[in-house]
Scaffold this active site. Structure first.
Site, PDB file in Angstrom:
ATOM      1  N   HIS A 131       0.818  -1.327   0.067  1.00  0.00           N
ATOM      2  CA  HIS A 131      -0.060  -0.002   0.043  1.00  0.00           C
ATOM      3  C   HIS A 131       1.081   1.419  -0.018  1.00  0.00           C
ATOM      4  CE1 HIS A 131      -3.413  -2.754   1.809  1.00  0.00           C
ATOM      5  NE2 HIS A 131      -3.544  -2.610   0.671  1.00  0.00           N
ATOM      6  N   GLU A 169       1.724   3.659   2.975  1.00  0.00           N
ATOM      7  CA  GLU A 169       2.352   3.127   4.388  1.00  0.00           C
ATOM      8  C   GLU A 169       3.792   3.245   4.457  1.00  0.00           C
ATOM      9  OE1 GLU A 169       0.169  -0.583   4.351  1.00  0.00           O
ATOM     10  OE2 GLU A 169      -1.662   0.607   4.130  1.00  0.00           O
ATOM     11  N   ARG A 190      -3.140   4.467  -2.020  1.00  0.00           N
ATOM     12  CA  ARG A 190      -3.071   3.183  -1.600  1.00  0.00           C
ATOM     13  C   ARG A 190      -2.663   2.134  -2.748  1.00  0.00           C
ATOM     14  NH1 ARG A 190      -5.427  -0.406   2.667  1.00  0.00           N
ATOM     15  NH2 ARG A 190      -6.538  -2.247   1.671  1.00  0.00           N
ATOM     16  N   ASN A 212      -3.391  -5.875  -2.439  1.00  0.00           N
ATOM     17  CA  ASN A 212      -3.743  -6.903  -1.377  1.00  0.00           C
ATOM     18  C   ASN A 212      -5.112  -7.375  -0.958  1.00  0.00           C
ATOM     19  OD1 ASN A 212      -2.205  -8.232   0.857  1.00  0.00           O
ATOM     20  ND2 ASN A 212      -2.989  -6.923   2.449  1.00  0.00           N
ATOM     21  N   HIS A 219       2.717  -3.711   6.742  1.00  0.00           N
ATOM     22  CA  HIS A 219       1.770  -2.605   6.461  1.00  0.00           C
ATOM     23  C   HIS A 219       1.779  -1.578   7.563  1.00  0.00           C
ATOM     24  CE1 HIS A 219      -0.651  -4.319   3.085  1.00  0.00           C
ATOM     25  NE2 HIS A 219       0.218  -5.425   3.403  1.00  0.00           N
ATOM     26  N   GLU A 251       1.085  -4.977  11.121  1.00  0.00           N
ATOM     27  CA  GLU A 251       0.597  -3.264  10.898  1.00  0.00           C
ATOM     28  C   GLU A 251       1.610  -2.562  12.007  1.00  0.00           C
ATOM     29  OE1 GLU A 251      -1.666  -2.154   8.888  1.00  0.00           O
ATOM     30  OE2 GLU A 251      -3.112  -3.468   8.294  1.00  0.00           O
TER      31      GLU A 251
HETATM   32  O1  0X9 Z   1      -6.540  -3.993   4.296  1.00  0.00           O
HETATM   33  C1  0X9 Z   1      -5.223  -4.539   4.482  1.00  0.00           C
HETATM   34  O2  0X9 Z   1      -4.682  -4.940   3.281  1.00  0.00           O
HETATM   35  C2  0X9 Z   1      -4.197  -4.479   5.657  1.00  0.00           C
HETATM   36  N1  0X9 Z   1      -4.627  -3.060   6.426  1.00  0.00           N
HETATM   37  S1  0X9 Z   1      -4.147  -1.756   5.811  1.00  0.00           S
HETATM   38  O3  0X9 Z   1      -4.691  -0.548   6.609  1.00  0.00           O
HETATM   39  N2  0X9 Z   1      -2.702  -1.823   5.868  1.00  0.00           N
HETATM   40  O4  0X9 Z   1      -4.631  -1.576   4.619  1.00  0.00           O
HETATM   41  C3  0X9 Z   1      -4.612  -5.475   6.657  1.00  0.00           C
HETATM   42  C4  0X9 Z   1      -4.493  -6.856   6.072  1.00  0.00           C
HETATM   43  C5  0X9 Z   1      -5.073  -7.841   7.125  1.00  0.00           C
HETATM   44  N3  0X9 Z   1      -5.367  -9.095   6.448  1.00  0.00           N
HETATM   45  C6  0X9 Z   1      -4.104  -9.822   6.429  1.00  0.00           C
HETATM   46  N4  0X9 Z   1      -3.608 -10.342   7.662  1.00  0.00           N
HETATM   47  N5  0X9 Z   1      -3.689 -10.041   5.173  1.00  0.00           N
HETATM   48 ZN    ZN Z   2      -1.706  -1.970   4.006  1.00  0.00          ZN
END
Ligand code: 0X9
Ligand code: ZN
Length: 603
Positions: free
Chosen positions: A204, A207, A264, A280, A332, A406
């Protein structure tokens, strides 16, 4: 756990604008949104070259933490913001959203509980821009965030400084033609059979803390490879891959004049003024499910199919081409979370026990550095459903221990983090990466409890016994194996038989005079195969050599001669301990003329 909230989060991500409920409030007309970026990008394309193009601005926007009490609350917030900053589920279901002042006014009017986290977003972005415009020469690399050019230059510098340790690898090409670059850090030649770990960042674009975190991991493994004994030990046994920027076009766009600091997705032109697929949400495990959107303008737009995007194809093919990979963390920001599979479902992974056995020590390791608490757990229930993520694929499809961290912070700064946070954040997340590697490498340590010496008798099989107590996940069926090579030939394998107390036994084949046997033991668990005597290639070179030993060669010099006869004559007589009496060639308890006769036959 608020499962209702999960469902609503999913709904938020998948709901196309057309089915949004008509809520009788005046929607803000100046709502700041990701589509602003599109407008500017479009203008860029259309504008005459000399026209000044402003970077997308967020004047008046705020970031608010909203307490979501119901599905209706979330739908309303969705009307007011299309930029969710964190999906983190706190007590009562809190989440962060960027919205305009008008949106904030509406939130107040309708009485949804909220707290303003960032009242002056554009000021912070402006301050960041001003700071980044200052010369950085002479400052430490991690003193400030770095753009793609600087990241790539740093990777090249690592190769130049440590050419025997570091090499550039790449994972294909982005939609705008940028190479997705990484480094391989290894003491061994490419292709050596070693377990490998991969750390990825900046999928992203906005980030930026994830870029610095992965660069710090690379930096530590390179700079401290001989100084830090823990790093040295990992590099003895494993190789490390780091890809700091998986979304180079998006990252560049967050830095560019005419770009958008809060972008993003990748930079695919979808149609008209609409850009970007959420990389993602573009992976095949659970693709299309909850927490991903089919709406092209949405920040979680999943693309037309799994692997529709060259960036995810490139990363996928890199991982497939490296079947020795055993562990993966995708970094992330933000929220301070350590999330492991699954993320597409709230069902626990069949490896939940193993994931927690490594995951909880990782959480502890993070806290041990600066005292920061990261919430850890399965993503689906800890964070909310997100279908089509990279770590569900590296785990589910490729069998790696995988997950998403994160990094900092918890919303005080969000994506626009002060420089003072860069190193403390990087260091605590380095500790997490280290712990994953160390735990996996010690996943099933093997102790050799019985082994032949370096010299064995002709035509006599020898026994090997080992003990292994798996600590991360159980041994697979027939997972403890004795392997050998005779005279450097093809590797043979035998399943070792369980003899109780976590012990296993097998025989090495009998070998004849002057042949040589190399052997080792391996123990296979779900995520990694460990080796004994050591989990590195040199372990294979433990050899068992037969020097054509002849019983009458009493001084072991390879020849039966008068020196041996002298030794025999000096021990003429009764043997009180027959086994300690090598000159008693016929084992009758006495060294006598019969033995001299036998010796002379060997002369
Ligand atoms: O939404 C996402 O892709 C991630 N959060 S973000 O705020 N960085 O965009 C979290 C992904 C959580 N899921 C996984 N564990 N893959
Ligand atoms: Zn992310």
């Amino acid at each position: 756990m608020n499962l209702g909230f999960l469902a609503v989060v999913a709904l938020l991500a998948v709901a196309p604008p057309a089915i949004k409920p008509q809520i009788s409030i005046s929607a803000p007309t100046t709502k700041a949104s990701a589509t602003k970026a599109v407008t500017v990008a479009d203008a860029l394309a259309a504008a005459p070259a000399a026209a000044p193009i402003d970077t997308v601005r967020f004047d008046g926007d705020v970031v608010v933490r909203v307490l979501i009490r119901s599905a209706q609350d979330l739908m309303l917030v969705n009307q007011l913001s299309d930029d969710m900053w964190s999906h983190h589920i706190g007590v009562g279901g809190e989440a962060d959203f960027r919205m305009s002042q008008a949106g904030l006014d509406t939130l107040k009017k309708v009485g949804i509980p909220f707290r303003v986290m960032i009242p002056d977003l554009q000021n912070r972005i402006d301050a960041e821009q001003t700071r980044l415009a200052q010369p950085m020469e002479g400052l430490a690399w991690f003193s400030d965030f770095k753009n793609l050019t600087a990241v790539n230059a740093r990777l090249d510098e690592m190769v130049a400084a440590f050419p025997n340790l570091v090499s550039i690898v790449n994972a294909g090409t982005s939609i705008q033609g940028r190479t997705i670059r990484g480094i391989r850090i290894s003491r061994y030649p490419a292709g050596t059979a070693l377990p490998a770990f991969i750390f990825t960042g900046t999928m992203h674009a906005r980030e930026w803390a994830s870029t610095m975190t992965t660069m710090w991991i690379a930096d530590q493994f390179v700079e401290s490879n001989t100084i830090d004994p823990r790093i040295a030990a990992v590099l003895d046994s494993a190789e490390v891959y780091v890809f700091p920027v998986q979304n180079p076009d998006g990252y560049e766009y967050t830095w560019a004049t005419g770009g958008n600091r809060l972008w993003r997705k990748n930079r695919r032109l979808i149609s008209g003024t609409t850009y970007g697929v959420d990389l993602n949400r573009n992976w095949s495990v659970g693709w299309g499910g909850s927490g991903s959107s089919g709406t092209t303008s949405n920040d979680t737009y999943r693309g037309t199919a799994a692997f529709s995007e060259p960036e995810s194809v490139g990363m996928r093919d890199f991982v497939i081409a490296h079947p020795n990979l055993v562990g993966h963390i995708d970094f992330h920001s933000y929220s301070q979370l350590w999330l492991w599979p699954w993320s597409y479902t709230t069902t626990l992974s069949p490896d939940q026990t193993a994931l927690a056995a490594v995951g909880i020590p990782m959480q502890t390791a993070i806290a041990s550095i600066n005292g920061k608490n990261y919430t850890a757990g399965p993503s689906g229930t800890t964070y909310g459903l997100t279908a089509g993520c990279i770590d569900d694929w590296t785990y589910g499809n490729q069998g790696l221990m995988a997950g998403t961290i994160e990094v900092r912070d918890t919303g005080t700064y969000g994506f626009v983090m002060p420089t003072s946070e860069i190193l403390p954040n990087a260091k605590e997340n380095f500790a997490a990466a280290m712990t994953m590697m160390e735990k996996l490498l010690a996943s099933s340590p093997i102790t050799i409890t019985l082994a032949p010496g370096s010299v064995v008798a002709d035509n006599t099989a020898s026994t090997v016994e080992v003990q292994t107590v798996p600590v991360v996940s159980t041994l697979i069926t027939n997972g403890v194996r004795l392997k050998w090579s005779l005279n450097g030939g093809a590797i043979q394998s035998a399943v070792m038989t369980s003899i109780g107390s976590n012990k296993y036994r097998a025989s090495l084949p009998a070998i004849t005079c002057a042949s040589q046997l190399s052997w080792f033991v391996e123990a296979e668990t779900k995520f990694i195969i460990t080796h004994a005597p050591l989990n590195k290639p040199t372990s294979f070179n433990l050899t068992s050599t037969n020097p054509c030993f002849r019983p009458a060669d009493l001084n072991f010099d390879g020849i039966v001669n008068s020196a041996d006869l002298g030794l025999m004559l000096s021990s003429f007589g009764v043997c009180s301990v027959p086994t300690n009496c090598p000159a008693d060639l016929d084992h009758n308890g006495e060294v006598n003329s019969a033995d001299v006769g036998a010796l002379l036959v060997e002369y």
